[in-house]
Write an enzyme that holds these catalytic residues in place. Sequence first.
Site, PDB file in Angstrom:
ATOM      1  N   THR A 210       0.723  -1.275  -0.095  1.00  0.00           N
ATOM      2  CA  THR A 210      -0.078   0.064   0.021  1.00  0.00           C
ATOM      3  C   THR A 210       0.914   1.215   0.041  1.00  0.00           C
ATOM      4  OG1 THR A 210      -2.038   1.082   0.939  1.00  0.00           O
ATOM      5  CG2 THR A 210      -0.360   0.096   2.612  1.00  0.00           C
ATOM      6  N   ASN A 211       0.360   2.413   0.288  1.00  0.00           N
ATOM      7  CA  ASN A 211       1.140   3.391   0.308  1.00  0.00           C
ATOM      8  C   ASN A 211       0.742   4.532   1.022  1.00  0.00           C
ATOM      9  OD1 ASN A 211      -0.936   5.534  -0.599  1.00  0.00           O
ATOM     10  ND2 ASN A 211      -0.652   3.997  -2.541  1.00  0.00           N
ATOM     11  N   ARG A 212       0.986   5.740   1.511  1.00  0.00           N
ATOM     12  CA  ARG A 212       0.709   6.488   2.748  1.00  0.00           C
ATOM     13  C   ARG A 212      -0.272   7.483   2.705  1.00  0.00           C
ATOM     14  NH1 ARG A 212       5.478   9.968   2.827  1.00  0.00           N
ATOM     15  NH2 ARG A 212       4.214  11.138   4.406  1.00  0.00           N
ATOM     16  N   SER A 213      -1.250   7.215   1.536  1.00  0.00           N
ATOM     17  CA  SER A 213      -2.146   8.131   1.485  1.00  0.00           C
ATOM     18  C   SER A 213      -3.330   7.887   2.697  1.00  0.00           C
ATOM     19  CB  SER A 213      -2.864   7.803   0.328  1.00  0.00           C
ATOM     20  OG  SER A 213      -4.311   8.468   0.200  1.00  0.00           O
ATOM     21  N   ALA A 277      -4.580   7.481  -4.257  1.00  0.00           N
ATOM     22  CA  ALA A 277      -3.118   6.985  -4.678  1.00  0.00           C
ATOM     23  C   ALA A 277      -3.156   5.584  -4.882  1.00  0.00           C
ATOM     24  CB  ALA A 277      -2.151   7.269  -3.350  1.00  0.00           C
TER      25      ALA A 277
END
Length: 406
Positions: A210-213, A277
């Site tokens: 995943t990512n930091r959004s 994102a």
Amino acid sequence: MAGLDGKELILGVSGSIAAYKAVYLLRELTRRGARVTVCLTDHASRFVGPLTFRTLSGRPVLTDLFDPQSDAAVEHVALAERADALIVAPATANVLAKAAHGLADDFLSTLLLAARCPVLMAPAMDGGMWDHAAVVTNVATLRQRGVVVLDPDAGALASGLAGRGRLPESDVIIETLLGMLTAVRDLTGERVLVTAGPTRESIDPVRFITNRSSGKMGYRIAAAARRRGADVVLVSGPTGLTPPAGALFVPVDSAEEMREAVLQHLPKTTIVIKAAAVADYRVRQQATEKIKGKRDLTLDLVPNPDILAEVAARKTGAFIVGFAAETNDLAANARAKLEAKGIDLLVGNDVSRRDIGFDAEDNEVLLVDRWGGAEALPRMPKDAVADAVLSRVLALRATAVAKVRR
Ligand code: PMT
């Protein structure tokens, strides 16, 4: 641009365990530029002392209507007349009852009678009380008079009971307040499809990429569009945020699920805004069981579908806005992305900074459009960015239509 800059607010706090949450609400209101006078009931001050509210608001706290030392006591009518809005959070069953029946036996109930401004009440009470016939009738009376009474959230309550009675989240209170204060309904008749948050690409049953959004940017856009009168569909990856009241909320997990949801809701949409994102890659083959062992592991990744480009290629007539998360050469990369995806407006932001972009309260964006325009906006709270983007969409669309007609 909607905001709370310079707004004069009264925050009434009544006696519930949720009174401590009013501290966070106050901090957020002042952070957004509001000037806030806090009024505590006697019971509220047993949960949280006036000093906390005084320190955060920078103003004396109203407590005792009959305090001979306080000028505010004499000025309460003027104060209530001057305010842009009066918020009661938490509003106990007792305060709702007093407001419904016009009782004025303390500072807060007197202010409620004197107020000529919009009133917003965010209830909090113990299990079962919200459904009691007396409370139901009082809430109905207040709503008939134009008071905005939010529904409390459901969940675990301080007493150990569960049910509807938790103070609504600060985000919901503030969005509702902004809606009450914003007269502009320039998106009435529009259907705005917003994507927000990260996507999760499963590796095995317990792990994912995943990512930091955080979802904040997209949720603020959805809330602003809703406030301005649009029908809103919010397609969101996993976040800890509460969707704006009145929006159709479509939770998804992976990029493929997001694509499906976006395409399903695309017909009739007039404005698409893709703030999500989306993970660029997913694993080719998810493991059906938890991957074991401490050995080296190589993931075989394949690209996810580019949802934004696919939406643009369908040429449905909707105005299409993308975001670009960049760490360098923002202007050049933003223009290149706008053209590569074939969209109308691109909102570029620098995600290498901690104070803006991912999981920040503020953002600082560059707006690049397909008619050659580019404008860098200063750093501002994400709800202000949301309003700026929506206003730009309307302005660009109006200009484009005018050009076609000429
Ligand atoms: O959620 P927050 O914590 O508030 O943070 C906000 C944000 C930084 C996530 C937001 O401001 C932002 O920049 N969103 C876009 C992030 C991104 O994925 O950028 P990108 O440059 O990789 O993608 C460009 C555009 O294509 C985006 O509109 C994206 O939604 C879209 N895209 C990307 C990949 C893909 N497979 N499908 C897509 O639709």
